[in-house]
Structures are given as C-alpha cells and as structure tokens.
Design a protein around this motif. Structure first.
Motif, PDB file in Angstrom:
ATOM      1  N   GLU A   2       0.830  -1.208   0.000  1.00  0.00           N
ATOM      2  CA  GLU A   2       0.000   0.000   0.000  1.00  0.00           C
ATOM      3  C   GLU A   2       0.866   1.260   0.000  1.00  0.00           C
ATOM      4  O   GLU A   2       0.544   2.240  -0.677  1.00  0.00           O
ATOM      5  CB  GLU A   2      -0.936   0.002   1.207  1.00  0.00           C
ATOM      6  CG  GLU A   2      -1.944   1.131   1.191  1.00  0.00           C
ATOM      7  CD  GLU A   2      -2.941   1.043   2.328  1.00  0.00           C
ATOM      8  OE1 GLU A   2      -3.317   2.113   2.821  1.00  0.00           O
ATOM      9  OE2 GLU A   2      -3.321  -0.085   2.718  1.00  0.00           O
ATOM     10  N   GLN A   3       1.957   1.213   0.746  1.00  0.00           N
ATOM     11  CA  GLN A   3       2.855   2.366   0.790  1.00  0.00           C
ATOM     12  C   GLN A   3       3.469   2.627  -0.584  1.00  0.00           C
ATOM     13  O   GLN A   3       3.593   3.774  -1.010  1.00  0.00           O
ATOM     14  CB  GLN A   3       3.953   2.159   1.830  1.00  0.00           C
ATOM     15  CG  GLN A   3       4.880   3.364   1.954  1.00  0.00           C
ATOM     16  CD  GLN A   3       5.959   3.174   2.994  1.00  0.00           C
ATOM     17  OE1 GLN A   3       5.985   2.167   3.699  1.00  0.00           O
ATOM     18  NE2 GLN A   3       6.855   4.134   3.094  1.00  0.00           N
ATOM     19  N   THR A   5       2.143   1.928  -3.460  1.00  0.00           N
ATOM     20  CA  THR A   5       1.082   2.496  -4.298  1.00  0.00           C
ATOM     21  C   THR A   5       0.915   3.983  -4.012  1.00  0.00           C
ATOM     22  O   THR A   5       0.792   4.790  -4.939  1.00  0.00           O
ATOM     23  CB  THR A   5      -0.249   1.752  -4.055  1.00  0.00           C
ATOM     24  OG1 THR A   5      -0.065   0.368  -4.368  1.00  0.00           O
ATOM     25  CG2 THR A   5      -1.360   2.310  -4.918  1.00  0.00           C
ATOM     26  N   GLU A   6       0.928   4.359  -2.739  1.00  0.00           N
ATOM     27  CA  GLU A   6       0.802   5.768  -2.364  1.00  0.00           C
ATOM     28  C   GLU A   6       1.978   6.585  -2.893  1.00  0.00           C
ATOM     29  O   GLU A   6       1.799   7.706  -3.382  1.00  0.00           O
ATOM     30  CB  GLU A   6       0.697   5.907  -0.849  1.00  0.00           C
ATOM     31  CG  GLU A   6      -0.619   5.414  -0.284  1.00  0.00           C
ATOM     32  CD  GLU A   6      -0.665   5.446   1.240  1.00  0.00           C
ATOM     33  OE1 GLU A   6       0.253   6.029   1.861  1.00  0.00           O
ATOM     34  OE2 GLU A   6      -1.622   4.894   1.802  1.00  0.00           O
TER      35      GLU A   6
END
Length: 53
Positions: A2-3, A5-6
C-alpha cells in the motif's frame, strides 16, 4: 504494498504538476518572444520613417 502504491501515486501527481508548470513556462516564453518580435518590427518601422524624412 500500500505504501508503494501511495508513493507511486504521489510521484505521478508531482510529475503532472511539473508538466503543467513546464507548459506554462513554455507558453510564457513564446509570448515573450512574440512581444520581442513585434517590438523589433516597430523599431525597424520607425527607423525606416526617420531615415526617409
């Protein structure tokens, strides 16, 4: 994951902002060039009239 992707999204946003800024700079540069050309033409036209008189 997720990190990552951010971070990718943040990089994409930054690239889009830089692209927009560069396009604005290019447009301003073109306007300056056009203004300079018109000024040069005006000066050359004035010089011709002075020389004719």
């Amino acid at each position: 994951m997720e990190q990552q992707t951010e971070e990718i999204n943040a990089s994409a946003v930054a690239m889009n902002e830089m692209t927009a800024t560069l396009e604005e700079v290019a447009a301003n540069t073109q306007q300056s060039a056009d203004g300079s050309r018109l000024a040069t033409e005006a000066v050359n036209g004035g010089t011709s009239k002075v020389e004719q008189s």
